[in-house]
Design an enzyme around this catalytic site. Structure first.
Site, PDB file in Angstrom:
ATOM      1  CG  ASN A 104      -2.366   0.513   0.757  1.00 14.97           C
ATOM      2  OD1 ASN A 104      -2.487   1.599   0.217  1.00 14.97           O
ATOM      3  ND2 ASN A 104      -3.396  -0.261   1.027  1.00 14.97           N
ATOM      4  NE  ARG A 105      -2.125   4.712  -3.363  1.00 16.91           N
ATOM      5  CZ  ARG A 105      -2.867   3.653  -3.723  1.00 16.91           C
ATOM      6  NH1 ARG A 105      -3.375   2.850  -2.810  1.00 16.91           N
ATOM      7  NH2 ARG A 105      -3.098   3.413  -5.005  1.00 16.91           N
ATOM      8  CG  HIS A 112       1.875  -2.096  -3.833  1.00 22.09           C
ATOM      9  ND1 HIS A 112       1.150  -2.215  -2.657  1.00 22.09           N
ATOM     10  CD2 HIS A 112       0.961  -2.071  -4.843  1.00 22.09           C
ATOM     11  CE1 HIS A 112      -0.139  -2.266  -2.956  1.00 22.09           C
ATOM     12  NE2 HIS A 112      -0.283  -2.165  -4.252  1.00 22.09           N
ATOM     13  CG  HIS A 143      -2.161  -6.392  -5.418  1.00 24.02           C
ATOM     14  ND1 HIS A 143      -3.062  -6.266  -6.444  1.00 24.02           N
ATOM     15  CD2 HIS A 143      -2.028  -5.154  -4.891  1.00 24.02           C
ATOM     16  CE1 HIS A 143      -3.445  -5.007  -6.553  1.00 24.02           C
ATOM     17  NE2 HIS A 143      -2.835  -4.311  -5.603  1.00 24.02           N
ATOM     18  CE1 TYR A 203      -7.134  -5.350  -9.287  1.00 23.82           C
ATOM     19  CE2 TYR A 203      -4.994  -6.425  -9.498  1.00 23.82           C
ATOM     20  CZ  TYR A 203      -5.750  -5.281  -9.363  1.00 23.82           C
ATOM     21  OH  TYR A 203      -5.130  -4.053  -9.294  1.00 23.82           O
ATOM     22  CG  ASP A 261      -7.747   1.713  -4.153  1.00 23.68           C
ATOM     23  OD1 ASP A 261      -7.375   0.745  -3.451  1.00 23.68           O
ATOM     24  OD2 ASP A 261      -7.001   2.273  -4.981  1.00 23.68           O
ATOM     25  CD  GLN A 299      -6.442  -0.520   0.260  1.00 25.17           C
ATOM     26  OE1 GLN A 299      -6.282  -0.307   1.456  1.00 25.17           O
ATOM     27  NE2 GLN A 299      -6.736   0.443  -0.598  1.00 25.17           N
ATOM     28  CD  GLU A 329      -4.484  -4.980  -2.344  1.00 26.81           C
ATOM     29  OE1 GLU A 329      -3.391  -4.476  -1.964  1.00 26.81           O
ATOM     30  OE2 GLU A 329      -5.292  -4.370  -3.060  1.00 26.81           O
TER      31      GLU A 329
END
Length: 327
Positions: free
Chosen positions: A73-74, A100, A170, A172, A227, A262, A291
């Site tokens: 993440n950030r 990431h 991660h 999908y 998100d 997440q 996530e």
């Protein structure tokens, strides 16, 4: 046994490992320790998004199926204090923040294969001291294992100097095989989430989900534009079930040790016809990223306990993704 299926831009071989137990089968790549394909017996389509051509994993940036870190993440402004020093990390998202782990985070690196059998594999990577601005040599391992209809993902890491550590899978997911996740019903056992600014950095402490589109304590279609991190706990704990996703006669349940989850609706996905698994095209909301991890920007948001790692400690994150055919 692992087979070479491609190579990196620098000419290093990329291996694929196939696991199967008669109920689940999964294809994994040493590049990014990536889940490339996941199948449930009796279901005629993949349950995750991926690429047909291994080279596309290095060319594209959605981190499809990868293990991302050393900090998933950030990190706001790409900076945080570690052991009394202000550290500056690689600004790989809009030159404003670190995403990431930076441009050479683990989701875009070649991992080693340390163990493998028909039903499990262990990938490993070593991030050197100073890598992407993070202090400490970090040894990380991810163990994928099949048990009936469950894919277990265990990530562990150790450091030789104080650092930050927060890895995440991660993947999908698309359980129905349809073009979008609009037919999916999502349930998350969380009463708080992190509201975010335009950069997707938290605005402050977690806020209640009640009265918002992020109240998913009862089944609902994943909200458009999500998100966000859903706050499951303040610290890691024994794994417990936190999520249920259902569509197309398939259901998935996630149990995790992680304090956050997440959720990203894949609104920015654009994969042209012929590039996805079996030649599929993927558009916006083609898959739902789920996530388990620490909270966003935890080091700067008063939740350092979730991401601090010191010498002599072992970081360990355990998540179980259980699949079944409904009914």
């Amino acid at each position: 046994m692992a087979q070479i299926v491609g190579e990196t831009a620098g000419g290093r071989p990329i291996h694929e490992v196939r696991l199967s137990n008669g109920t689940l089968s999964v294809r994994l790549l040493s590049y990014g320790a990536t889940v490339r394909d996941l199948r449930l017996s009796g279901v005629g389509h993949p349950l995750v998004l991926g690429y047909d051509d291994v080279a596309d994993y290095a060319r594209e940036v959605p981190y499809m199926g990868a293990i991302v870190g050393r900090v998933a993440n950030r990190i706001g402004d790409g900076t945080a204090e570690i052991a009394g020093e202000t550290c500056r990390f690689d600004l790989n998202e809009g030159a404003m923040q670190t995403l990431h782990g930076g441009k050479d985070g683990t989701g875009r690196r070649l991992w080693r294969i340390e163990e493998e059998s028909d039903t499990h594999v262990v990938f490993a990577d070593t991030l050197p001291d100073g890598h992407m601005g993070f202090p400490g040599t970090l040894d990380v391992r991810v163990r994928y294992a099949l048990d009936g209809g469950t894919l277990e993902i265990e990530i562990s890491a150790e450091t030789d100097a104080p650092t930050l550590c927060n890895f995440a899978s991660h993947c999908y997911f698309n359980l129905s095989g349809q073009q979008s996740i609009d037919d999916h019903l999502l349930t998350i056992d969380a009463d708080r989430f992190q509201d975010i600014d335009a950069r997707k950095i938290p605005l402050g402490p977690p806020v209640p989900v009640e009265g918002t589109s992020f109240d998913l304590r009862t089944p609902a279609v994943p909200p458009w534009g999500v998100d966000h991190n859903f706050c499951l706990a303040d610290t890691r704990r024994a794994p417990r079930e936190v999520l249920r996703l259902a569509a197309g006669g398939v259901e998935m349940r996630i149990a995790t040790s992680e304090p956050g989850l997440q959720v990203y609706d894949g609104g920015g996905i654009e994969v042209a016809q012929g590039l996805g698994i079996e030649g599929r095209a993927y558009g916006p909301r083609a898959g739902l990223a789920l996530e388990p991890q620490a909270w966003v920007d935890a080091a700067n948001q008063g939740m350092r306990v979730q991401v601090d790692l010191f010498p002599g400690e072992t970081y360990r994150a355990l998540s179980r993704f259980a699949f079944a055919r409904a009914g």
